[in-house]
Design an enzyme around this catalytic site. Structure first.
Site, PDB file in Angstrom:
ATOM      1  CG  ASN A   7      -1.516  11.709  -1.855  1.00  0.00           C
ATOM      2  OD1 ASN A   7      -1.837  12.810  -2.312  1.00  0.00           O
ATOM      3  ND2 ASN A   7      -1.561  10.609  -2.575  1.00  0.00           N
ATOM      4  CG  HIS A  10      -7.182  15.578  -1.946  1.00  0.00           C
ATOM      5  ND1 HIS A  10      -7.688  15.427  -3.210  1.00  0.00           N
ATOM      6  CD2 HIS A  10      -7.285  14.365  -1.360  1.00  0.00           C
ATOM      7  CE1 HIS A  10      -8.093  14.186  -3.378  1.00  0.00           C
ATOM      8  NE2 HIS A  10      -7.848  13.513  -2.270  1.00  0.00           N
ATOM      9  CG  HIS A  43      -1.828   9.788  -8.719  1.00  0.00           C
ATOM     10  ND1 HIS A  43      -2.928   9.009  -8.487  1.00  0.00           N
ATOM     11  CD2 HIS A  43      -1.408   9.461  -9.966  1.00  0.00           C
ATOM     12  CE1 HIS A  43      -3.168   8.235  -9.547  1.00  0.00           C
ATOM     13  NE2 HIS A  43      -2.260   8.508 -10.466  1.00  0.00           N
ATOM     14  NE  ARG A  45      -6.389  10.591 -11.574  1.00  0.00           N
ATOM     15  CZ  ARG A  45      -6.859   9.473 -11.016  1.00  0.00           C
ATOM     16  NH1 ARG A  45      -6.617   9.216  -9.753  1.00  0.00           N
ATOM     17  NH2 ARG A  45      -7.584   8.632 -11.703  1.00  0.00           N
ATOM     18  NE  ARG A  49      -9.002  13.148 -11.708  1.00  0.00           N
ATOM     19  CZ  ARG A  49      -9.618  11.995 -11.449  1.00  0.00           C
ATOM     20  NH1 ARG A  49      -9.963  11.695 -10.224  1.00  0.00           N
ATOM     21  NH2 ARG A  49      -9.890  11.148 -12.406  1.00  0.00           N
ATOM     22  CD  GLU A  70      -0.153   7.674  -5.013  1.00  0.00           C
ATOM     23  OE1 GLU A  70      -1.158   7.977  -5.666  1.00  0.00           O
ATOM     24  OE2 GLU A  70      -0.141   7.635  -3.790  1.00  0.00           O
ATOM     25  CB  THR A 101      -6.036   4.885  -6.769  1.00  0.00           C
ATOM     26  OG1 THR A 101      -5.325   6.104  -6.947  1.00  0.00           O
ATOM     27  CG2 THR A 101      -5.373   3.768  -7.534  1.00  0.00           C
ATOM     28  CD  GLU A 151       0.865   2.854  -1.107  1.00  0.00           C
ATOM     29  OE1 GLU A 151       1.823   3.368  -1.709  1.00  0.00           O
ATOM     30  OE2 GLU A 151      -0.150   3.496  -0.777  1.00  0.00           O
ATOM     31  CG  HIS A 191      -6.848   4.291  -1.243  1.00  0.00           C
ATOM     32  ND1 HIS A 191      -8.178   4.554  -1.075  1.00  0.00           N
ATOM     33  CD2 HIS A 191      -6.496   4.862  -2.422  1.00  0.00           C
ATOM     34  CE1 HIS A 191      -8.618   5.249  -2.118  1.00  0.00           C
ATOM     35  NE2 HIS A 191      -7.613   5.460  -2.947  1.00  0.00           N
TER      36      HIS A 191
HETATM   37  N1  PXP Z   1      -1.617   5.329  -1.744  1.00  0.00           N
HETATM   38  C1  PXP Z   1      -1.980   5.348  -3.057  1.00  0.00           C
HETATM   39  C2  PXP Z   1      -1.239   4.458  -3.989  1.00  0.00           C
HETATM   40  C3  PXP Z   1      -2.994   6.209  -3.535  1.00  0.00           C
HETATM   41  O1  PXP Z   1      -3.358   6.192  -4.837  1.00  0.00           O
HETATM   42  C4  PXP Z   1      -3.620   7.087  -2.611  1.00  0.00           C
HETATM   43  C5  PXP Z   1      -4.666   8.049  -3.110  1.00  0.00           C
HETATM   44  O2  PXP Z   1      -4.107   8.957  -3.982  1.00  0.00           O
HETATM   45  C6  PXP Z   1      -3.195   7.048  -1.278  1.00  0.00           C
HETATM   46  C7  PXP Z   1      -2.214   6.151  -0.871  1.00  0.00           C
HETATM   47  C8  PXP Z   1      -3.797   7.953  -0.247  1.00  0.00           C
HETATM   48  O3  PXP Z   1      -5.145   7.674  -0.093  1.00  0.00           O
HETATM   49  P1  PXP Z   1      -6.049   8.625   0.811  1.00  0.00           P
HETATM   50  O4  PXP Z   1      -6.106   9.958   0.123  1.00  0.00           O
HETATM   51  O5  PXP Z   1      -7.369   7.928   0.851  1.00  0.00           O
HETATM   52  O6  PXP Z   1      -5.379   8.734   2.142  1.00  0.00           O
END
Ligand code: PXP
Length: 240
Positions: A7, A10, A43, A45, A49, A70, A101, A151, A191
């Site tokens: 992901n 960031h 994601h 959003r 952001r 996402e 999330t 998921e 997550h």
């Molecule tokens: N899976 C989903 C559906 C998420 O919303 C997120 C956070 O954006 C992640 C995985 C990844 O989470 P983390 O950044 O805590 O690894």
């Protein structure tokens, strides 16, 4: 071996801190892919952001592995997803005020609207995943809504402090993975996963893919993104 979805939100968070052009998440996706990522996850959003519409368009053109978008189930974002056609859409709950999330999607109580969106995605050959808490009713609703994947939100596991709580959360995850498989759903999770707590998650039955963001991007600040992705891949290789 369990697949790794990286992901890259960031990277965009850092760019948006200055509203400039760097660091570009599109470059990040290429580097992650070259280092072994099996999937790139972003994601989009509603408040934009971090990831921007331009990122999603460019990622669709450049990502060669699976592109997982996402998103919340809002009509405007659903339209964008139908235009971009990612390989997979992961439907998540979305609140403007949240930092990330929080909790899984309530498929049981948003059944009809989710069913309509899944139908639209299916017509376009886009796979759909429901990001849910490890709860039997949400799994059954996800199957009935027509999703291909669930998921599981691993946040509660990741935040558990005592050995007993960690074991309870892991046992819960084992049981929901088994139920999902039994009723024909494919299983992903994510997550709050880190280089440490991911090891036990690798042992979950029927798990196909983990989506990991914050921990990989955090490590990349110090060791570089390639190394951070390779380090995580090595753990998945060793423990799954
Ligand atoms: N899976 C989903 C559906 C998420 O919303 C997120 C956070 O954006 C992640 C995985 C990844 O989470 P983390 O950044 O805590 O690894």
């Amino acid at each position: 071996m369990i697949k790794l979805g990286v992901n890259i939100d960031h990277i965009a968070t850092l760019r948006q801190a200055r509203r400039t052009y760097e660091p570009d998440p599109v470059w990040g996706a290429s580097i992650a892919e070259l280092a072994g990522a099996d999937c790139i996850t972003v994601h989009l959003r509603e408040d934009r952001r971090h990831i921007q519409d331009r990122d999603v368009t460019l990622l669709r053109q450049t990502v060669q592995v699976k592109l997982n978008l996402e998103m919340g189930n809002s009509p405007q974002i659903v339209d964008i997803a139908c235009g971009v056609k990612p390989d997979q859409v992961t439907l998540v709950p979305e609140k403007r005020e949240e930092v990330t999330t929080e909790g899984g999607l309530d498929v049981v109580n948003h059944f009809e609207s989710l069913k309509q969106s899944v139908k639209k995605f299916k017509k376009l050959d886009i796979k759909t995943s429901m990001f849910i808490d490890p709860q039997n009713d949400q799994i059954e609703a996800s199957q009935k809504v027509g999703a291909e994947f669930v998921e599981f939100h691993t946040g509660t596991y990741a935040n558990a402090l005592s050995e007993e709580d960690v074991d309870n959360e892991l046992n819960k995850l084992v049981s929901v993975c088994e139920l999902s498989h039994k009723i024909g759903l494919r299983v992903n999770a994510g997550h709050g996963l880190t280089y440490k707590n991911v090891q036990a998650v690798c042992k979950l039955p029927y798990l196909e893919e983990l989506n990991i963001g914050h921990s990989i991007i955090s490590r990349s600040v110090f060791v570089g993104l390639s190394q951070a992705v390779m380090d995580m891949k090595q753990i998945l290789e060793k423990y799954s």
